[in-house]
Design a protein around this motif. Structure first.
Motif, PDB file in Angstrom:
ATOM      1  N   UNK A  85      14.109  16.770  14.210  1.00  0.00           N
ATOM      2  CA  UNK A  85      12.664  16.607  14.356  1.00  0.00           C
ATOM      3  C   UNK A  85      12.053  15.989  13.105  1.00  0.00           C
ATOM      4  N   UNK A  86      12.555  16.401  11.944  1.00  0.00           N
ATOM      5  CA  UNK A  86      12.066  15.821  10.694  1.00  0.00           C
ATOM      6  C   UNK A  86      12.360  14.323  10.638  1.00  0.00           C
ATOM      7  N   UNK A  87      13.561  13.906  11.033  1.00  0.00           N
ATOM      8  CA  UNK A  87      13.895  12.478  11.066  1.00  0.00           C
ATOM      9  C   UNK A  87      12.964  11.730  12.008  1.00  0.00           C
ATOM     10  N   UNK A  88      12.645  12.359  13.116  1.00  0.00           N
ATOM     11  CA  UNK A  88      11.800  11.727  14.129  1.00  0.00           C
ATOM     12  C   UNK A  88      10.397  11.463  13.608  1.00  0.00           C
ATOM     13  N   UNK A  89       9.883  12.364  12.777  1.00  0.00           N
ATOM     14  CA  UNK A  89       8.501  12.244  12.320  1.00  0.00           C
ATOM     15  C   UNK A  89       8.365  11.496  11.005  1.00  0.00           C
ATOM     16  N   UNK A  90       9.442  11.425  10.213  1.00  0.00           N
ATOM     17  CA  UNK A  90       9.332  10.916   8.849  1.00  0.00           C
ATOM     18  C   UNK A  90       8.856   9.474   8.811  1.00  0.00           C
ATOM     19  N   UNK A  91       9.523   8.583   9.547  1.00  0.00           N
ATOM     20  CA  UNK A  91       9.168   7.167   9.491  1.00  0.00           C
ATOM     21  C   UNK A  91       7.801   6.926  10.107  1.00  0.00           C
ATOM     22  N   UNK A  92       7.494   7.630  11.201  1.00  0.00           N
ATOM     23  CA  UNK A  92       6.195   7.437  11.842  1.00  0.00           C
ATOM     24  C   UNK A  92       5.061   7.821  10.899  1.00  0.00           C
ATOM     25  N   UNK A  93       5.220   8.932  10.192  1.00  0.00           N
ATOM     26  CA  UNK A  93       4.178   9.356   9.258  1.00  0.00           C
ATOM     27  C   UNK A  93       4.040   8.356   8.120  1.00  0.00           C
ATOM     28  N   UNK A  94       5.158   7.848   7.639  1.00  0.00           N
ATOM     29  CA  UNK A  94       5.125   6.863   6.566  1.00  0.00           C
ATOM     30  C   UNK A  94       4.431   5.594   7.032  1.00  0.00           C
ATOM     31  N   UNK A  95       4.699   5.167   8.274  1.00  0.00           N
ATOM     32  CA  UNK A  95       4.054   3.974   8.813  1.00  0.00           C
ATOM     33  C   UNK A  95       2.557   4.173   8.982  1.00  0.00           C
ATOM     34  N   UNK A  96       2.158   5.374   9.413  1.00  0.00           N
ATOM     35  CA  UNK A  96       0.729   5.636   9.599  1.00  0.00           C
ATOM     36  C   UNK A  96      -0.010   5.621   8.257  1.00  0.00           C
ATOM     37  N   UNK A  97       0.619   6.199   7.234  1.00  0.00           N
ATOM     38  CA  UNK A  97      -0.031   6.283   5.933  1.00  0.00           C
ATOM     39  C   UNK A  97      -0.006   4.963   5.184  1.00  0.00           C
ATOM     40  N   UNK A  98       0.783   3.993   5.664  1.00  0.00           N
ATOM     41  CA  UNK A  98       0.852   2.703   4.977  1.00  0.00           C
ATOM     42  C   UNK A  98      -0.452   1.933   5.116  1.00  0.00           C
ATOM     43  N   UNK A 145      -4.064  -9.939  -4.467  1.00  0.00           N
ATOM     44  CA  UNK A 145      -2.609  -9.850  -4.426  1.00  0.00           C
ATOM     45  C   UNK A 145      -2.099  -9.274  -3.104  1.00  0.00           C
ATOM     46  N   UNK A 146      -2.998  -9.089  -2.152  1.00  0.00           N
ATOM     47  CA  UNK A 146      -2.571  -8.640  -0.834  1.00  0.00           C
ATOM     48  C   UNK A 146      -2.798  -7.180  -0.538  1.00  0.00           C
ATOM     49  N   UNK A 171     -15.543   9.116 -15.410  1.00  0.00           N
ATOM     50  CA  UNK A 171     -15.658   9.481 -13.999  1.00  0.00           C
ATOM     51  C   UNK A 171     -14.278   9.467 -13.356  1.00  0.00           C
ATOM     52  N   UNK A 172     -14.016  10.452 -12.507  1.00  0.00           N
ATOM     53  CA  UNK A 172     -12.768  10.528 -11.752  1.00  0.00           C
ATOM     54  C   UNK A 172     -13.025  10.027 -10.334  1.00  0.00           C
ATOM     55  N   UNK A 173     -12.219   9.060  -9.885  1.00  0.00           N
ATOM     56  CA  UNK A 173     -12.433   8.430  -8.578  1.00  0.00           C
ATOM     57  C   UNK A 173     -11.094   8.333  -7.845  1.00  0.00           C
ATOM     58  N   UNK A 174     -11.104   8.656  -6.557  1.00  0.00           N
ATOM     59  CA  UNK A 174      -9.933   8.461  -5.701  1.00  0.00           C
ATOM     60  C   UNK A 174     -10.199   7.312  -4.742  1.00  0.00           C
ATOM     61  N   UNK A 175      -9.209   6.440  -4.567  1.00  0.00           N
ATOM     62  CA  UNK A 175      -9.295   5.326  -3.637  1.00  0.00           C
ATOM     63  C   UNK A 175      -8.004   5.244  -2.833  1.00  0.00           C
ATOM     64  N   UNK A 176      -8.118   4.983  -1.538  1.00  0.00           N
ATOM     65  CA  UNK A 176      -6.931   4.710  -0.723  1.00  0.00           C
ATOM     66  C   UNK A 176      -6.504   3.258  -0.911  1.00  0.00           C
ATOM     67  N   UNK A 177      -5.186   3.017  -0.847  1.00  0.00           N
ATOM     68  CA  UNK A 177      -4.642   1.663  -1.013  1.00  0.00           C
ATOM     69  C   UNK A 177      -3.700   1.369   0.138  1.00  0.00           C
ATOM     70  N   UNK A 178      -3.819   0.189   0.675  1.00  0.00           N
ATOM     71  CA  UNK A 178      -2.917  -0.301   1.711  1.00  0.00           C
ATOM     72  C   UNK A 178      -2.065  -1.433   1.145  1.00  0.00           C
ATOM     73  N   UNK A 179      -0.766  -1.401   1.446  1.00  0.00           N
ATOM     74  CA  UNK A 179       0.102  -2.499   1.045  1.00  0.00           C
ATOM     75  C   UNK A 179       1.093  -2.150  -0.047  1.00  0.00           C
TER      76      UNK A 179
END
Length: 804
Positions: A284-297, A155-156, A95-103
């Protein structure tokens, strides 16, 4: 080599200051800190790594990691996994399964998750995407998915349904940036021929026409990003720098086209315009890059549709979405489950429920059959309970409290009233300067084409190029510094708004405190005889009550043997009969009714008191120091809690908040009203519970440590993962430094524009002068920004102290 040298230098500097790093995450420990870890989570995970022979994790990790916030999460509900697991079982094969991971933070995290997966029977392959926070698993039918998830979460990390794909923003910025950079490079190459003296002939015409066509493509591909943003801002009544950028792009291209049509190359600025658009997209790319990374974390929240519960009907137990609950349904609430609606307890035995999400009350309440348990409570008993739904789910308060709100109106970078005034003034200045230049040259020369050349030059050279690059870079540097401290910014306008904060409001349970109880005098229990300690630990380990867990933590590391003879008396305590002796742990009325018990827990043998135990809430490690530092810096600090007035006042007294600044007994609605009444667009609210959701939504700025509750992070400007509160103070400090950089950059831009407009009025501004002057000023502004917000300067400013 360079990173190793920097790391060694930092280690030596910390040693010189008497500081030590946390053994797990390398967070700085003060010289007065006890032990080798910054928090219990790091200590637990370090022990798991060592005992599991997974020390290679530390070899792979490069530099500092975030402290472990979720190592002991006793409220983690895995009902969402049941449907996925049922599909695995029904498939019967691979079976193929996708899971989101935080941390996930680095390569070491990927290696650890893959190693834990590979050790399990039935594991075939796993691919972890650290950028998205997603794992793709291929497993056999005999792979036990839930045990793997629970082991990894020790493990967090946190796992969830694959929802992040919906949050991924299209890569239009990256694609457009790449196209526009390629266009700018080619237009510059074509422009060199003109600057070198080529002024006529078929080659000259080919180069000019090609440049004009590429310039039009750059305006369409790259300029449309700013046109759309400027229009959206105007439509919402928000003026920001995308408006003058858009005006400059349009007028510059129109003016350059007009100059080309009249065969006046002095007014053609296509190469400068193309470079300008490309650089604006980089900003504009610099402005959005970190915010998007933080949201997806973080894990994504699917709101109320993702809440699940178990319904009992006709002797069958089904897992259903909470949206399907109807009045009169019988619900089974297991240990640590969320109560989704107001429900009447139908179980014959008493059950404990925690209300800290609802009102911040840290101690569980005992409910008896027939009593109504409010929506938002958590089961705190070791046994399951049945409830009868009092209402349909639509009538529950949870949907409004959990629903992810729309984006803030201020979720534009550079969109505060100050910025709006700057944008309005900038637009007025540019248009006025262009009009004066046009009128002045017309009156002087009566040459329409020449007057249009001067006007075009003014519109080009006054475009806020330095601001458009330097300020996104400033935000990027500031947000990266905050990430290193464990604070993750999610809102584009936060750093601008934070500079105006003068009032800081904390929730109590889970924010100033860590949401768990601790024994006040643990040494009094450690000196008990070995036999008594063994029985006390056995009693405490047999219950999931917060007070029992606090007692069990006193004996962390000692062998725990849960005795099957232990009997739990819900709401009162536990008892154990051993031959002729009866041992009890609980409230005084149960354990030692004939003796004077001063504490909230008593340990007795045959009714004789052996230990009088006092418990209290555990404050965050630096709560007292951080509140003092905020007050010394001039901030007005408040405590706003749903817990009762007495405990709220006691916590305020301990951390150093004035008694008249401690407000207790607040519901979610009253917290929201209090914030609305006291916020003068200068208030920061920090909370973690469901009773804080309305308050953080109403506050000018907001943050949360509740990374295990996605709906909270979705409502706030930032979240932090550290065991202490220091990142909040650092965020406020860095926002002041960003404001200083902003003013300095504005002064540079003003000086440059005065000089550039003067050159235009004098007729000295040519495409070649513009091609040299604009990049020079931009580089100076960028260099000043990088120096001001470098890690060295941030550390130096922090050590000198700061004022709001």
């Amino acid at each position: 080599m360079i990173s190793a040298a920097i790391s060694l230098a930092n280690d030596r500097a910390r040693a010189h200051r008497g500081e030590r790093p946390c053994l797990h995450c390398n967070t700085r420990l003060a010289a007065s800190a006890n032990g080798e870890f910054c928090c219990t989570g790091c200590e637990i995970v370090h022990g798991l790594l060592v005992s599991g022979k997974l020390e290679h994790y530390y070899d792979l990790r490069n530099g500092k990691a975030s402290p472990v916030a979720n190592a002991r999460n006793d409220r983690r509900d895995l009902k969402w996994l049941e449907d996925i697991d049922a599909r695995r079982i029904a498939t019967g094969g691979a079976t193929s399964i996708d899971l989101d991971i935080q941390g996930i933070q680095c390569t070491a995290c990927v290696w650890l998750i893959e190693t834990l997966f590979g050790r399990r029977r039935g594991a075939r392959s796993i691919v972890v995407n650290p950028a998205l926070g997603r794992a793709h698993l291929i497993i056999n039918a005999d792979f036990e998915l839930a045990p793997f998830v629970r082991e990894a979460e020790r493990f967090g990390y946190l796992f969830g349904k694959p929802l992040k794909q919906a949050e991924l923003r299209p890569s239009r910025i990256v694609t457009r940036m790449g196209i526009c950079i390629a266009i700018a490079m080619n237009v510059m190459i074509l422009g060199i021929a003109s600057y070198a003296g080529l002024q006529s002939g078929p080659t000259y015409l080919l180069f000019q026409r090609t440049s004009l066509g590429l310039g039009l493509l750059s305006v369409v591909v790259g300029g449309s990003v700013f046109f759309r943003s400027a229009w959206e801002g105007v439509r919402r009544g928000i003026l920001h720098l995308d408006l003058p950028i858009s005006i400059g792009i349009v007028f510059a291209f129109v003016g350059s086209t007009a100059s080309y049509a009249s065969d006046r190359p002095r007014g053609v600025f296509i190469d400068t315009l193309s470079v300008f658009i490309a650089l604006m997209l980089v900003g504009r790319f610099l402005q959005e890059r970190v915010l998007e990374k933080n949201r997806l974390a973080l894990l994504s929240s699917d709101g109320v549709d993702g809440l699940l519960t178990r319904r009992v009907r006709g002797g069958r137990i089904d897992t259903i979405a909470c949206t399907e609950i109807r009045s009169g349904d019988c619900l089974l609430v297991a240990a640590s489950d969320l109560v989704p609606i107001d429900g009447v307890l139908d179980s014959p035995e008493e059950n404990g429920f925690s209300l800290d999400w609802i009102n911040g009350e840290s101690r569980s309440r005992i409910y008896r059959r027939g009593e109504t348990i409010p929506a938002g409570a958590f089961s705190a008993s070791g046994t399951a309970a049945t409830l009868i739904a009092s209402t349909d789910f639509d009538a529950s308060p949870l949907p409004d409290l959990l629903r992810t709100p729309a984006s803030r109106g201020t979720d534009f970078a550079m969109s505060l009233p100050w910025w709006r005034h700057v944008a309005k003034t900038y637009v007025a200045f540019v248009l006025a300067a262009a009009a004066i230049g046009f009128i002045g040259w017309m009156m002087r020369t009566h040459d329409l084409a020449r007057s249009l050349e001067v006007t075009t030059a003014i519109l080009i050279v006054t475009c806020p190029c330095a601001f458009g690059i330097a300020m996104p870079l400033a935000y990027d540097l500031a947000q990266s510094a905050l990430r290193r401290s464990g604070l993750y910014v999610r809102s584009a306008g936060f750093l601008d708004r934070a500079a105006r904060v003068r009032t800081v409001v904390f929730d109590k349970t889970g924010t100033l405190t860590i949401g768990q109880l601790e024994v006040c005098e643990p040494d009094a229990l450690r000196v008990l005889s070995p036999e008594w300690r063994k029985i006390l630990l056995s009693l405490a380990a047999s219950s999931a009550h917060p007070k029992s867990r606090a007692i069990a933590r006193v004996f962390a590391g000692e062998l725990t043997c849960v005795d099957s003879r232990v009997v739990e008396h819900p709401g009162l305590g536990m008892s154990l009969k051993d031959g002729e002796n009866e041992w009890r742990l609980g409230v005084g009325s149960l354990a030692a009714s004939n003796e004077d018990v001063g504490g909230d827990v008593a340990f007795s043998k045959n009714g004789a008191l052996l230990a009088d135990i006092f418990t209290s809430e555990s404050l965050r490690s630096d709560a007292v120091d951080e509140v003092r530092s905020l007050r010394n810096a001039g901030y007005d600090v408040w405590l706003l809690s749903g817990d009762d007035f007495a405990r709220t006042a006691q916590t305020a007294r301990v951390v150093g908040i004035d008694a008249d600044h401690a407000v207790g007994g607040q519901s979610a609605e009253s917290k929201g009203r209090w914030i609305a009444a006291h916020d003068r667009e200068d208030l920061l609210m920090v909370g973690d519970g469901i009773n804080d959701s309305l308050a953080v939504s109403n506050a000018f700025c907001s943050g949360t440590p509740a990374i295990d509750r996605p709906f909270m992070a979705a409502r706030t400007d930032f979240y932090f993962t550290t065991p202490g509160l220091a990142p909040i103070r650092e965020a406020l400090q860095i926002s002041k430094q960003v404001a200083t950089v902003r003013k300095r950059n504005l002064a540079i831009a003003l000086s440059y524009n005065v000089l550039a407009v003067a050159l235009c009025y004098a007729g000295f501004m040519s495409p070649l002068v513009c091609a040299v002057l604009m990049p020079t000023v931009s580089l100076v502004t960028i260099l000043a920004t990088v120096v001001a917000l470098s890690p060295q300067n941030l550390d130096a400013t922090r050590s000198l102290g700061w004022k709001p």
